[in-house]
Write a protein that holds these residues in place. Sequence first.
Motif, PDB file in Angstrom:
ATOM      1  N   GLU A  11      -8.703   3.679   1.595  1.00  0.00           N
ATOM      2  CA  GLU A  11      -8.788   4.746   0.581  1.00  0.00           C
ATOM      3  C   GLU A  11     -10.197   5.327   0.534  1.00  0.00           C
TER       4      GLU A  11
ATOM      5  N   HIS B 138      -2.272   7.883   7.783  1.00  0.00           N
ATOM      6  CA  HIS B 138      -2.246   6.710   6.899  1.00  0.00           C
ATOM      7  C   HIS B 138      -2.799   7.095   5.535  1.00  0.00           C
ATOM      8  N   GLY B 139      -1.955   7.044   4.515  1.00  0.00           N
ATOM      9  CA  GLY B 139      -2.425   7.348   3.159  1.00  0.00           C
ATOM     10  C   GLY B 139      -2.163   8.782   2.721  1.00  0.00           C
TER      11      GLY B 139
ATOM     12  N   HIS C 168      -1.414  15.863  -0.061  1.00  0.00           N
ATOM     13  CA  HIS C 168      -2.673  15.110   0.051  1.00  0.00           C
ATOM     14  C   HIS C 168      -3.004  14.906   1.527  1.00  0.00           C
TER      15      HIS C 168
ATOM     16  N   TYR D 279       0.827  -1.206   0.000  1.00  0.00           N
ATOM     17  CA  TYR D 279       0.000   0.000   0.000  1.00  0.00           C
ATOM     18  C   TYR D 279       0.866   1.263   0.000  1.00  0.00           C
ATOM     19  N   LEU D 280       1.936   1.224   0.797  1.00  0.00           N
ATOM     20  CA  LEU D 280       2.790   2.422   0.907  1.00  0.00           C
ATOM     21  C   LEU D 280       3.844   2.480  -0.194  1.00  0.00           C
TER      22      LEU D 280
ATOM     23  N   SER E 279       7.289   6.804   3.367  1.00  0.00           N
ATOM     24  CA  SER E 279       8.279   6.370   2.371  1.00  0.00           C
ATOM     25  C   SER E 279       9.269   7.481   2.039  1.00  0.00           C
TER      26      SER E 279
ATOM     27  N   ASN F 148     -10.712   7.435   3.611  1.00  0.00           N
ATOM     28  CA  ASN F 148      -9.973   8.700   3.505  1.00  0.00           C
ATOM     29  C   ASN F 148     -10.665   9.654   2.533  1.00  0.00           C
TER      30      ASN F 148
ATOM     31  N   LYS G 286       3.638  10.479  -3.393  1.00  0.00           N
ATOM     32  CA  LYS G 286       4.527   9.603  -2.603  1.00  0.00           C
ATOM     33  C   LYS G 286       4.011   9.613  -1.166  1.00  0.00           C
ATOM     34  N   LYS G 287       3.644   8.425  -0.686  1.00  0.00           N
ATOM     35  CA  LYS G 287       2.959   8.371   0.614  1.00  0.00           C
ATOM     36  C   LYS G 287       3.911   8.673   1.780  1.00  0.00           C
TER      37      LYS G 287
ATOM     38  N   CYS H  40       3.961   8.916  11.439  1.00  0.00           N
ATOM     39  CA  CYS H  40       2.787   8.881  10.547  1.00  0.00           C
ATOM     40  C   CYS H  40       1.536   8.415  11.287  1.00  0.00           C
TER      41      CYS H  40
ATOM     42  N   ALA I 231       0.007  11.922   1.431  1.00  0.00           N
ATOM     43  CA  ALA I 231       1.093  11.842   0.446  1.00  0.00           C
ATOM     44  C   ALA I 231       1.494  13.235  -0.013  1.00  0.00           C
TER      45      ALA I 231
END
Length: 364
Positions: free
Chosen positions: A247, A162-163, A279, A48-49, A173, A250, A169-170, A158, A165
């Motif tokens: 997702e 969660h999610g 985001h 996911y990430l 990472s 969110n 890019k989340k 984080c 970005a």
Amino acid sequence: MKIPFLDLYRQQKQTLSAIQRLLNEVMLQDSLLGGKAVRAFEDSFATYLNISHTIACANCTDALEISLRALGIGEGDEVIVPANGWMSAAEATCLLNAKPVFVDNHPETYTIDPEKIEAKITSKTKAIIPIHLCGYPADMPKICALAARYQIKVIEDCAQAHGAAIDGKKVGSWGDLGTFSFYPTKNLGGIGDAGAIVSLDDALAEACRQIASHGQVEKNKHIRLGRNSRMDTFQAAVLNFKLGFLEEWNERRRALARKYTEALKGLPIQLPAEQSGFHHVYHLYVIQSDRRDWLAKELAKMGVGTAIHYPEAVADMQVFQEYTKHDTPIASKQSAQLLSLPLYPELENDELEYITGCLQKLLK
Ligand SMILES: Cc1ncc(COP(=O)(O)O)c(C=O)c1O
């Protein structure tokens, strides 16, 4: 109308039968700790990430401490942390006998102010821990560039994002390591405590995995001092199931936030910022007002629950007095003025309209 600040039962009702099935599966077909579901969640969260490693652990506070240990941070070292946010980053730093160095928050994004970090870097600075507060990413391009210039490590907190970005890019990472909380109220929440460390770096990820498991490289082979920090199999199974909805949840949070912003613009309060390419996943929808306490009281009388994140800036807490220089006025001001409004995927549109109607009546 009565609208609680947070109503977890709404999500629990929707997911109850699936989660009961998962509990049966874990109890009858898997190991209660370290079972197959733990590795399955680690793999799906890493996918996911878009990152190479997820190490499941007991909670995000452990994840931060394990990450600092994996980087070899200890006595005499300094770690830069935001002056406002949740206290785990500063706490974990102190628990390793290192020194938290507080940097003020940005007046509009509420995350660590990237322009104020450089002045706090010394020869002892070993790491920066930006917090992606309220679901909004800290300015990772600037923070990572600065860290690379001074050869400082970056651990992203984080727990609330969660999610989220930046330019696709989340968060998690961007830095050397990222830490997540799956406390039940988070955007991705378990039904108990749980956390994770993520990384693209093979050696750091392996060090974290060992530290979280008493320094073991394999069963009964302990090569360093570590600790016990496990995610139980049932939490992993629940999180893996809920990850499939993250997702969608969110997006619902973002849609509600847009409605809030649309209805509240023009009122004498500060609304959440969103820079281009950033985001926001709206763990919290936070407004700022110099009449915060009055607003919270009036909203409560009208049936609307609110919360304060957080009533005292970390840098102002008594427990960190020996480390603070009292030079973080924005964070102090925010702790006196920020107010979180109800925002969760299950909040109904008419509830949001009632809340914004109340704020309009109070502030116009
Ligand atoms: C930003 C932040 N960091 C760390 C934590 C700690 O997470 P945990 O409760 O999983 O230890 C939290 C929890 O609220 C948080 O909001």
